[in-house]
Motif scaffolding. Structure first.
Motif, PDB file in Angstrom:
ATOM      1  N   PHE A 128      17.217 -15.096 -23.585  1.00 26.75           N
ATOM      2  CA  PHE A 128      16.660 -15.237 -22.246  1.00 26.75           C
ATOM      3  C   PHE A 128      17.689 -14.768 -21.225  1.00 26.75           C
ATOM      4  CE2 PHE A 128      14.651 -18.595 -24.757  1.00 26.75           C
ATOM      5  CZ  PHE A 128      13.310 -18.333 -24.518  1.00 26.75           C
ATOM      6  N   PRO A 129      17.245 -14.331 -20.038  1.00 25.64           N
ATOM      7  CA  PRO A 129      18.201 -13.972 -18.981  1.00 25.64           C
ATOM      8  C   PRO A 129      18.864 -15.229 -18.420  1.00 25.64           C
ATOM      9  CG  PRO A 129      15.966 -13.834 -18.138  1.00 25.64           C
ATOM     10  CD  PRO A 129      15.858 -14.134 -19.612  1.00 25.64           C
ATOM     11  N   GLU A 130      20.146 -15.099 -18.073  1.00 22.45           N
ATOM     12  CA  GLU A 130      20.856 -16.231 -17.445  1.00 22.45           C
ATOM     13  C   GLU A 130      20.157 -16.639 -16.150  1.00 22.45           C
ATOM     14  OE1 GLU A 130      24.224 -17.580 -17.893  1.00 22.45           O
ATOM     15  OE2 GLU A 130      24.857 -16.424 -19.611  1.00 22.45           O
ATOM     16  N   ILE A 131      19.747 -15.638 -15.393  1.00 24.59           N
ATOM     17  CA  ILE A 131      18.930 -15.856 -14.203  1.00 24.59           C
ATOM     18  C   ILE A 131      17.756 -14.892 -14.307  1.00 24.59           C
ATOM     19  CG2 ILE A 131      20.839 -16.642 -12.755  1.00 24.59           C
ATOM     20  CD1 ILE A 131      20.758 -13.856 -11.461  1.00 24.59           C
ATOM     21  N   ASP A 132      16.611 -15.280 -13.773  1.00 23.96           N
ATOM     22  CA  ASP A 132      15.479 -14.362 -13.882  1.00 23.96           C
ATOM     23  C   ASP A 132      15.173 -13.637 -12.580  1.00 23.96           C
ATOM     24  OD1 ASP A 132      14.148 -16.396 -12.502  1.00 23.96           O
ATOM     25  OD2 ASP A 132      13.087 -17.087 -14.279  1.00 23.96           O
ATOM     26  N   ARG A 133      15.769 -14.085 -11.472  1.00 28.13           N
ATOM     27  CA  ARG A 133      15.620 -13.372 -10.210  1.00 28.13           C
ATOM     28  C   ARG A 133      16.571 -13.980  -9.181  1.00 28.13           C
ATOM     29  NH1 ARG A 133      11.453 -16.850 -10.926  1.00 28.13           N
ATOM     30  NH2 ARG A 133      10.689 -18.120  -9.210  1.00 28.13           N
ATOM     31  N   VAL A 134      16.816 -13.208  -8.136  1.00 30.65           N
ATOM     32  CA  VAL A 134      17.568 -13.699  -6.982  1.00 30.65           C
ATOM     33  C   VAL A 134      16.722 -13.457  -5.741  1.00 30.65           C
ATOM     34  CG1 VAL A 134      19.837 -13.325  -8.030  1.00 30.65           C
ATOM     35  CG2 VAL A 134      18.831 -11.540  -6.596  1.00 30.65           C
ATOM     36  N   ALA A 135      17.006 -14.210  -4.697  1.00 31.50           N
ATOM     37  CA  ALA A 135      16.261 -14.044  -3.452  1.00 31.50           C
ATOM     38  C   ALA A 135      17.128 -14.474  -2.271  1.00 31.50           C
ATOM     39  CB  ALA A 135      14.981 -14.879  -3.480  1.00 31.50           C
ATOM     40  N   TRP A 136      16.894 -13.795  -1.161  1.00 33.77           N
ATOM     41  CA  TRP A 136      17.502 -14.201   0.102  1.00 33.77           C
ATOM     42  C   TRP A 136      16.640 -15.298   0.719  1.00 33.77           C
ATOM     43  CZ3 TRP A 136      22.235 -12.965   1.379  1.00 33.77           C
ATOM     44  CH2 TRP A 136      22.816 -11.832   0.835  1.00 33.77           C
ATOM     45  N   CYS A 137      17.280 -16.351   1.187  1.00 34.72           N
ATOM     46  CA  CYS A 137      16.571 -17.510   1.739  1.00 34.72           C
ATOM     47  C   CYS A 137      17.254 -17.959   3.023  1.00 34.72           C
ATOM     48  CB  CYS A 137      16.635 -18.696   0.777  1.00 34.72           C
ATOM     49  SG  CYS A 137      16.101 -18.358  -0.890  1.00 34.72           S
ATOM     50  N   THR A 138      16.460 -18.467   3.945  1.00 28.81           N
ATOM     51  CA  THR A 138      17.049 -19.129   5.104  1.00 28.81           C
ATOM     52  C   THR A 138      17.682 -20.431   4.586  1.00 28.81           C
ATOM     53  OG1 THR A 138      15.096 -20.430   5.626  1.00 28.81           O
ATOM     54  CG2 THR A 138      15.256 -18.226   6.644  1.00 28.81           C
ATOM     55  N   SER A 145      19.500 -20.552  11.419  1.00 28.97           N
ATOM     56  CA  SER A 145      20.842 -20.358  11.952  1.00 28.97           C
ATOM     57  C   SER A 145      21.180 -18.886  12.067  1.00 28.97           C
ATOM     58  CB  SER A 145      21.854 -21.053  11.035  1.00 28.97           C
ATOM     59  OG  SER A 145      21.806 -20.457   9.749  1.00 28.97           O
ATOM     60  N   GLY A 146      20.200 -18.013  11.827  1.00 25.81           N
ATOM     61  CA  GLY A 146      20.460 -16.587  11.904  1.00 25.81           C
ATOM     62  C   GLY A 146      21.073 -16.015  10.646  1.00 25.81           C
ATOM     63  N   ILE A 147      21.133 -16.794   9.581  1.00 25.10           N
ATOM     64  CA  ILE A 147      21.682 -16.290   8.330  1.00 25.10           C
ATOM     65  C   ILE A 147      20.682 -16.491   7.195  1.00 25.10           C
ATOM     66  CG2 ILE A 147      24.076 -16.740   9.005  1.00 25.10           C
ATOM     67  CD1 ILE A 147      23.979 -19.070   6.871  1.00 25.10           C
ATOM     68  N   GLU A 148      20.948 -15.776   6.118  1.00 27.08           N
ATOM     69  CA  GLU A 148      20.257 -15.983   4.852  1.00 27.08           C
ATOM     70  C   GLU A 148      21.328 -16.097   3.779  1.00 27.08           C
ATOM     71  OE1 GLU A 148      16.106 -13.625   4.828  1.00 27.08           O
ATOM     72  OE2 GLU A 148      17.879 -12.338   4.994  1.00 27.08           O
ATOM     73  N   VAL A 149      21.024 -16.831   2.735  1.00 31.19           N
ATOM     74  CA  VAL A 149      21.932 -16.963   1.599  1.00 31.19           C
ATOM     75  C   VAL A 149      21.218 -16.449   0.357  1.00 31.19           C
ATOM     76  CG1 VAL A 149      23.274 -18.877   2.555  1.00 31.19           C
ATOM     77  CG2 VAL A 149      21.223 -19.361   1.196  1.00 31.19           C
ATOM     78  N   GLY A 168      31.581 -20.293  -8.289  1.00 30.89           N
ATOM     79  CA  GLY A 168      30.605 -19.284  -7.908  1.00 30.89           C
ATOM     80  C   GLY A 168      30.797 -18.765  -6.499  1.00 30.89           C
ATOM     81  N   LEU A 169      29.980 -17.749  -6.194  1.00 33.82           N
ATOM     82  CA  LEU A 169      29.997 -17.105  -4.887  1.00 33.82           C
ATOM     83  C   LEU A 169      28.641 -17.269  -4.221  1.00 33.82           C
ATOM     84  CD1 LEU A 169      31.756 -13.715  -5.746  1.00 33.82           C
ATOM     85  CD2 LEU A 169      32.796 -15.817  -4.849  1.00 33.82           C
ATOM     86  N   LEU A 170      28.658 -17.735  -2.983  1.00 27.69           N
ATOM     87  CA  LEU A 170      27.453 -17.865  -2.180  1.00 27.69           C
ATOM     88  C   LEU A 170      27.468 -16.737  -1.156  1.00 27.69           C
ATOM     89  CD1 LEU A 170      24.897 -19.432  -1.353  1.00 27.69           C
ATOM     90  CD2 LEU A 170      26.358 -20.824   0.136  1.00 27.69           C
ATOM     91  N   LEU A 171      26.670 -15.699  -1.401  1.00 26.92           N
ATOM     92  CA  LEU A 171      26.577 -14.602  -0.456  1.00 26.92           C
ATOM     93  C   LEU A 171      25.731 -15.024   0.729  1.00 26.92           C
ATOM     94  CD1 LEU A 171      27.649 -13.073  -2.910  1.00 26.92           C
ATOM     95  CD2 LEU A 171      26.095 -11.201  -2.321  1.00 26.92           C
ATOM     96  N   PHE A 172      26.132 -14.553   1.918  1.00 24.54           N
ATOM     97  CA  PHE A 172      25.318 -14.783   3.103  1.00 24.54           C
ATOM     98  C   PHE A 172      25.297 -13.511   3.923  1.00 24.54           C
ATOM     99  CE2 PHE A 172      29.553 -15.777   4.620  1.00 24.54           C
ATOM    100  CZ  PHE A 172      29.577 -15.373   5.947  1.00 24.54           C
ATOM    101  N   ARG A 173      24.228 -13.354   4.664  1.00 27.35           N
ATOM    102  CA  ARG A 173      24.109 -12.210   5.568  1.00 27.35           C
ATOM    103  C   ARG A 173      23.516 -12.709   6.878  1.00 27.35           C
ATOM    104  NH1 ARG A 173      19.192  -8.730   2.693  1.00 27.35           N
ATOM    105  NH2 ARG A 173      17.519 -10.210   3.180  1.00 27.35           N
ATOM    106  N   ARG A 174      23.897 -12.025   7.931  1.00 25.38           N
ATOM    107  CA  ARG A 174      23.399 -12.382   9.264  1.00 25.38           C
ATOM    108  C   ARG A 174      22.196 -11.509   9.569  1.00 25.38           C
ATOM    109  NH1 ARG A 174      28.189 -14.950  11.735  1.00 25.38           N
ATOM    110  NH2 ARG A 174      29.910 -14.498  10.339  1.00 25.38           N
ATOM    111  N   GLY A 175      21.260 -12.092  10.274  1.00 24.53           N
ATOM    112  CA  GLY A 175      20.077 -11.330  10.619  1.00 24.53           C
ATOM    113  C   GLY A 175      19.255 -12.057  11.644  1.00 24.53           C
ATOM    114  N   ASP A 176      18.083 -11.562  11.833  1.00 26.63           N
ATOM    115  CA  ASP A 176      17.174 -12.140  12.818  1.00 26.63           C
ATOM    116  C   ASP A 176      16.192 -13.044  12.076  1.00 26.63           C
ATOM    117  OD1 ASP A 176      16.380 -12.496  15.380  1.00 26.63           O
ATOM    118  OD2 ASP A 176      15.090 -10.726  15.445  1.00 26.63           O
ATOM    119  N   THR A 177      16.726 -14.092  11.436  1.00 26.90           N
ATOM    120  CA  THR A 177      15.906 -14.923  10.554  1.00 26.90           C
ATOM    121  C   THR A 177      15.526 -16.265  11.151  1.00 26.90           C
ATOM    122  OG1 THR A 177      17.866 -15.892   9.538  1.00 26.90           O
ATOM    123  CG2 THR A 177      16.973 -13.909   8.501  1.00 26.90           C
ATOM    124  N   GLY A 178      15.784 -16.458  12.439  1.00 27.84           N
ATOM    125  CA  GLY A 178      15.541 -17.795  12.980  1.00 27.84           C
ATOM    126  C   GLY A 178      16.575 -18.732  12.397  1.00 27.84           C
TER     127      GLY A 178
END
Length: 160
Positions: A123-133, A20-24, A8-18
């Motif tokens: 059923f859906p394989e996944i029912d939602r995605v979310a960005w998380c610290t 480590s400054g990233i979200e996955v 699989g792929l773990l997407l991450f983005r940088r931001g002002d999230t406190g």
């Protein structure tokens, strides 16, 4: 019987999230078994493959199958593999990218539900995605995949 393998792929983005400054980006597993669960019910978007398919190719394919979107372009950072408690080996790459959670169009699976009813439901394989610290992700992720958060943090700390 050979142990199952997923990639699989773990997407991450940088931001002002406190933190480590990233979200996955995590995916909540679909289907009735996971519908009311939060803690330990999220996963890296991934899926099974069988050699000779290469794990990285499988990770990209599964990203599309799970989310209905093409895999992101960018540098794929190998986070290695972990063996989950059920015996499955999961291999993951991190890639820096942004994604709108509302844009996903998840794939589906069929299963008999309720059990032993003879009724086949979709059923859906996944029912939602979310960005998380990373801290949020640690409580949401299935236990066996939490090591990928540590490995991503280590990579980002050494990469500067």
């Amino acid at each position: 019987m050979a142990a199952k393998r997923s990639a699989g792929l773990l997407l991450f983005r940088r931001g002002d999230t406190g933190d480590s400054g990233i979200e996955v980006l995590l995916a909540h597993m679909g289907g009735p078994l996971w519908a009311r669960r939060e803690a330990g019910a999220w996963s890296v978007p991934k899926g099974e493959y069988v050699p000779p398919e290469e794990p990285r190719d499988a990770a990209a394919r599964e990203f599309t199958e799970e989310l209905g979107l093409p895999p992101p372009r960018g540098t794929y950072l190998p986070l290695g593999e972990v063996r989950q408690s059920g015996g499955k080996t999961v291999t993951v790459w991190a890639v820096e990218a942004d994604l709108d959670p509302d844009a996903i169009m998840p794939g589906t699976f069929e299963t008999v539900w309720p059990p032993r009813s003879g009724t086949v439901c979709t059923f859906p394989e996944i029912d939602r995605v979310a960005w998380c610290t990373p801290d949020e992700a640690r409580t949401r992720l299935v236990t066996g995949q939490r090591a990928f958060l540590d490995r991503l943090a280590e990579h980002l700390a050494t990469a500067g």
